[in-house]
Design a protein around this motif. Structure first.
Motif, mmCIF file in Angstrom:
data_model
loop_
_atom_site.group_PDB
_atom_site.id
_atom_site.type_symbol
_atom_site.label_atom_id
_atom_site.label_comp_id
_atom_site.label_asym_id
_atom_site.label_seq_id
_atom_site.Cartn_x
_atom_site.Cartn_y
_atom_site.Cartn_z
ATOM 1 N N THR A 1 1.297 3.237 -1.560
ATOM 2 C CA THR A 1 2.488 2.508 -2.013
ATOM 3 C C THR A 1 2.327 1.008 -1.840
ATOM 4 O O THR A 1 2.878 0.234 -2.624
ATOM 5 C CB THR A 1 3.743 2.984 -1.261
ATOM 6 O OG1 THR A 1 3.557 2.785 0.125
ATOM 7 C CG2 THR A 1 4.052 4.429 -1.577
ATOM 8 N N GLU B 1 1.703 -8.576 -8.923
ATOM 9 C CA GLU B 1 0.728 -9.286 -9.755
ATOM 10 C C GLU B 1 1.055 -9.116 -11.238
ATOM 11 O O GLU B 1 0.918 -10.056 -12.026
ATOM 12 C CB GLU B 1 -0.679 -8.774 -9.464
ATOM 13 C CG GLU B 1 -1.205 -9.212 -8.106
ATOM 14 C CD GLU B 1 -2.563 -8.620 -7.787
ATOM 15 O OE1 GLU B 1 -3.108 -7.845 -8.614
ATOM 16 O OE2 GLU B 1 -3.083 -8.927 -6.701
ATOM 17 N N ALA B 2 1.484 -7.943 -11.633
ATOM 18 C CA ALA B 2 1.843 -7.698 -13.031
ATOM 19 C C ALA B 2 3.064 -8.522 -13.444
ATOM 20 O O ALA B 2 3.111 -9.082 -14.539
ATOM 21 C CB ALA B 2 2.104 -6.210 -13.256
ATOM 22 N N LEU C 1 -0.504 -0.648 -2.216
ATOM 23 C CA LEU C 1 -1.337 -1.060 -3.347
ATOM 24 C C LEU C 1 -0.505 -1.109 -4.628
ATOM 25 O O LEU C 1 -0.638 -2.028 -5.434
ATOM 26 C CB LEU C 1 -2.508 -0.089 -3.504
ATOM 27 C CG LEU C 1 -3.500 -0.408 -4.627
ATOM 28 C CD1 LEU C 1 -4.178 -1.745 -4.355
ATOM 29 C CD2 LEU C 1 -4.524 0.697 -4.740
ATOM 30 N N PHE C 2 0.376 -0.147 -4.831
ATOM 31 C CA PHE C 2 1.248 -0.125 -6.003
ATOM 32 C C PHE C 2 2.175 -1.338 -6.017
ATOM 33 O O PHE C 2 2.364 -1.965 -7.043
ATOM 34 C CB PHE C 2 2.041 1.179 -6.020
ATOM 35 C CG PHE C 2 2.957 1.281 -7.211
ATOM 36 C CD1 PHE C 2 2.441 1.478 -8.481
ATOM 37 C CD2 PHE C 2 4.336 1.179 -7.062
ATOM 38 C CE1 PHE C 2 3.277 1.571 -9.576
ATOM 39 C CE2 PHE C 2 5.176 1.263 -8.150
ATOM 40 C CZ PHE C 2 4.645 1.464 -9.417
ATOM 41 N N ARG C 3 2.754 -1.679 -4.854
ATOM 42 C CA ARG C 3 3.638 -2.855 -4.769
ATOM 43 C C ARG C 3 2.878 -4.143 -5.060
ATOM 44 O O ARG C 3 3.381 -5.026 -5.742
ATOM 45 C CB ARG C 3 4.293 -2.928 -3.399
ATOM 46 C CG ARG C 3 5.400 -1.954 -3.227
ATOM 47 C CD ARG C 3 6.123 -2.192 -1.940
ATOM 48 N NE ARG C 3 7.097 -1.145 -1.743
ATOM 49 C CZ ARG C 3 7.769 -0.958 -0.646
ATOM 50 N NH1 ARG C 3 7.572 -1.759 0.378
ATOM 51 N NH2 ARG C 3 8.634 0.006 -0.545
ATOM 52 N N GLN C 4 1.660 -4.259 -4.532
ATOM 53 C CA GLN C 4 0.861 -5.466 -4.759
ATOM 54 C C GLN C 4 0.521 -5.593 -6.246
ATOM 55 O O GLN C 4 0.619 -6.670 -6.822
ATOM 56 C CB GLN C 4 -0.415 -5.423 -3.922
ATOM 57 C CG GLN C 4 -1.232 -6.698 -4.037
ATOM 58 C CD GLN C 4 -2.489 -6.669 -3.177
ATOM 59 O OE1 GLN C 4 -2.782 -5.687 -2.515
ATOM 60 N NE2 GLN C 4 -3.211 -7.758 -3.204
ATOM 61 N N ASN C 5 0.123 -4.510 -6.884
ATOM 62 C CA ASN C 5 -0.173 -4.540 -8.314
ATOM 63 C C ASN C 5 1.069 -4.829 -9.135
ATOM 64 O O ASN C 5 0.999 -5.502 -10.171
ATOM 65 C CB ASN C 5 -0.797 -3.211 -8.757
ATOM 66 C CG ASN C 5 -2.218 -3.063 -8.240
ATOM 67 O OD1 ASN C 5 -2.851 -4.045 -7.861
ATOM 68 N ND2 ASN C 5 -2.701 -1.836 -8.223
ATOM 69 N N LEU C 6 2.204 -4.346 -8.735
ATOM 70 C CA LEU C 6 3.452 -4.600 -9.445
ATOM 71 C C LEU C 6 3.810 -6.086 -9.386
ATOM 72 O O LEU C 6 4.189 -6.677 -10.401
ATOM 73 C CB LEU C 6 4.585 -3.742 -8.859
ATOM 74 C CG LEU C 6 5.948 -3.904 -9.523
ATOM 75 C CD1 LEU C 6 5.891 -3.432 -10.979
ATOM 76 C CD2 LEU C 6 7.010 -3.145 -8.755
#
Length: 168
Positions: A2, A11-12, A4-9
């Motif tokens: 989760t 950045e997106a 990693l998902f938050r960090q990618n979100l």
């Protein structure tokens, strides 16, 4: 996972924001510099003996207020003068005998086309040509001429009066 998902979100979201700002900037730049003749503009042309400092996108002003822009420039093959195409706001009705001059905003400022309305009762229309024009002035030539003329006037004044011989 989760984290990693938050960090990618994040950045997106930041990436999408940057792309959105870039698109707005490109649209604003295109709108600001296009100056194309449309339903709200009409085009006239003018021949100038010297168009130094003028390029496509240069402002066209009346009494210091922007009313249009330069949309194209070319060399007239018959007179070897610069032919500038000017796009003027349709709401600005200029008399047929108006004049145009290439003017500088200051010593270090850019150039613009200054239109001076005439007194004719007939107004300019699409495709008309401004006949009374004044090209840009080369500032360095003016300064050089002024500097060279200042020394000459003093020399002439000293030559005009003959020197008296000293009494013994």
């Amino acid at each position: 996972m989760t984290a990693l998902f938050r960090q990618n979100l994040i950045e997106a979201i930041v990436g999408a924001l940057v792309v959105g700002i870039a698109v707005v900037f490109v649209l604003f730049s295109y709108q600001r510099t296009s100056g194309n003749v449309g339903a709200d503009r009409y085009r006239v042309s003018a021949l100038f003996p010297n168009a130094t400092g003028v390029a496509v996108g240069t402002d066209v002003r009346v009494s210091g207020i922007k009313v249009g822009s330069v949309v194209d420039q070319s060399l007239d093959p018959d007179t070897f003068q610069a032919r500038l195409g000017l796009s003027i706001d349709q709401r600005i009705k200029l008399p047929l005998d108006s004049s145009a001059a290439i003017t500088s905003e200051g010593i270090l400022g850019g150039s613009y086309i200054s239109l001076t309305p005439g007194g004719d009762s007939e107004m300019m229309r699409e495709g008309d040509e401004i006949l009374d024009t004044q090209g840009s002035v080369d500032l360095m030539t003016l300064i050089g001429g002024f500097i060279n003329q200042t020394g000459k006037s003093e020399d002439k004044a000293g030559e005009s009066a003959p020197a008296e011989p000293a009494a013994p």
